[in-house]
Design a protein around this motif. Structure first.
Motif, PDB file in Angstrom:
ATOM      1  N   MET A   1       0.839  -1.185   0.000  1.00  0.00           N
ATOM      2  CA  MET A   1       0.000   0.000   0.000  1.00  0.00           C
ATOM      3  C   MET A   1       0.883   1.247   0.000  1.00  0.00           C
ATOM      4  O   MET A   1       1.813   1.363   0.785  1.00  0.00           O
ATOM      5  CB  MET A   1      -0.890  -0.010   1.233  1.00  0.00           C
ATOM      6  CG  MET A   1      -1.796   1.169   1.311  1.00  0.00           C
ATOM      7  SD  MET A   1      -2.909   0.989   2.717  1.00  0.00           S
ATOM      8  CE  MET A   1      -2.982   2.653   3.234  1.00  0.00           C
ATOM      9  N   LYS A   2       0.589   2.182  -0.871  1.00  0.00           N
ATOM     10  CA  LYS A   2       1.341   3.422  -0.966  1.00  0.00           C
ATOM     11  C   LYS A   2       0.718   4.479  -0.046  1.00  0.00           C
ATOM     12  O   LYS A   2      -0.502   4.642  -0.014  1.00  0.00           O
ATOM     13  CB  LYS A   2       1.346   3.911  -2.409  1.00  0.00           C
ATOM     14  CG  LYS A   2       2.186   5.120  -2.627  1.00  0.00           C
ATOM     15  CD  LYS A   2       2.225   5.499  -4.094  1.00  0.00           C
ATOM     16  CE  LYS A   2       3.043   6.752  -4.259  1.00  0.00           C
ATOM     17  NZ  LYS A   2       3.072   7.212  -5.631  1.00  0.00           N
ATOM     18  N   THR A   3       1.543   5.192   0.693  1.00  0.00           N
ATOM     19  CA  THR A   3       1.080   6.265   1.566  1.00  0.00           C
ATOM     20  C   THR A   3       0.918   7.533   0.740  1.00  0.00           C
ATOM     21  O   THR A   3       1.836   7.941   0.041  1.00  0.00           O
ATOM     22  CB  THR A   3       2.075   6.513   2.710  1.00  0.00           C
ATOM     23  OG1 THR A   3       2.250   5.291   3.433  1.00  0.00           O
ATOM     24  CG2 THR A   3       1.580   7.580   3.646  1.00  0.00           C
ATOM     25  N   SER A   4      -0.240   8.167   0.829  1.00  0.00           N
ATOM     26  CA  SER A   4      -0.495   9.396   0.072  1.00  0.00           C
ATOM     27  C   SER A   4      -0.154  10.627   0.907  1.00  0.00           C
ATOM     28  O   SER A   4       0.012  10.547   2.131  1.00  0.00           O
ATOM     29  CB  SER A   4      -1.967   9.458  -0.341  1.00  0.00           C
ATOM     30  OG  SER A   4      -2.786   9.695   0.798  1.00  0.00           O
ATOM     31  N   TYR A   5      -0.092  11.777   0.241  1.00  0.00           N
ATOM     32  CA  TYR A   5       0.121  13.031   0.956  1.00  0.00           C
ATOM     33  C   TYR A   5      -0.991  13.243   1.988  1.00  0.00           C
ATOM     34  O   TYR A   5      -0.738  13.688   3.098  1.00  0.00           O
ATOM     35  CB  TYR A   5       0.158  14.217  -0.009  1.00  0.00           C
ATOM     36  CG  TYR A   5       1.366  14.256  -0.909  1.00  0.00           C
ATOM     37  CD1 TYR A   5       2.642  14.044  -0.401  1.00  0.00           C
ATOM     38  CD2 TYR A   5       1.238  14.518  -2.261  1.00  0.00           C
ATOM     39  CE1 TYR A   5       3.751  14.091  -1.220  1.00  0.00           C
ATOM     40  CE2 TYR A   5       2.344  14.573  -3.091  1.00  0.00           C
ATOM     41  CZ  TYR A   5       3.594  14.351  -2.559  1.00  0.00           C
ATOM     42  OH  TYR A   5       4.701  14.407  -3.371  1.00  0.00           O
ATOM     43  N   ASP A   7      -2.716  10.973   3.548  1.00  0.00           N
ATOM     44  CA  ASP A   7      -2.484  10.063   4.681  1.00  0.00           C
ATOM     45  C   ASP A   7      -1.485  10.679   5.662  1.00  0.00           C
ATOM     46  O   ASP A   7      -1.676  10.617   6.879  1.00  0.00           O
ATOM     47  CB  ASP A   7      -1.937   8.717   4.210  1.00  0.00           C
ATOM     48  CG  ASP A   7      -2.924   7.896   3.408  1.00  0.00           C
ATOM     49  OD1 ASP A   7      -4.143   8.096   3.565  1.00  0.00           O
ATOM     50  OD2 ASP A   7      -2.458   7.053   2.621  1.00  0.00           O
TER      51      ASP A   7
END
Length: 66
Positions: A1-5, A7
């Motif tokens: 899972m990629k962490t977004s801005y 998040d």
């Protein structure tokens, strides 16, 4: 899972400052103040800092307060 801005911003609002790492470019060695934008592709290494918050510049680009 990629962490977004978003998040990261949510985590900062909920739990306060956090420690993060970022890639350091050669021109960072002469950085003095303001928003840092890399002007070279030469990587010098990495750096750990405390992330305190964020903002947007005059063009609507996100920046982090470290």
């Amino acid at each position: 899972m990629k962490t977004s801005y978003d998040d990261i911003k949510t985590e900062l609002m909920a739990n306060g400052p956090m420690f993060v790492g970022f890639i350091v470019y050669e021109d960072f060695m002469t950085y003095q103040s303001g928003i840092y934008y890399p002007t070279t592709a030469q990587v010098a290494g990495g750096h750990a800092v405390k992330l305190l918050g964020w903002g947007e510049d005059g063009l609507g680009r996100l920046y982090w307060l470290l």
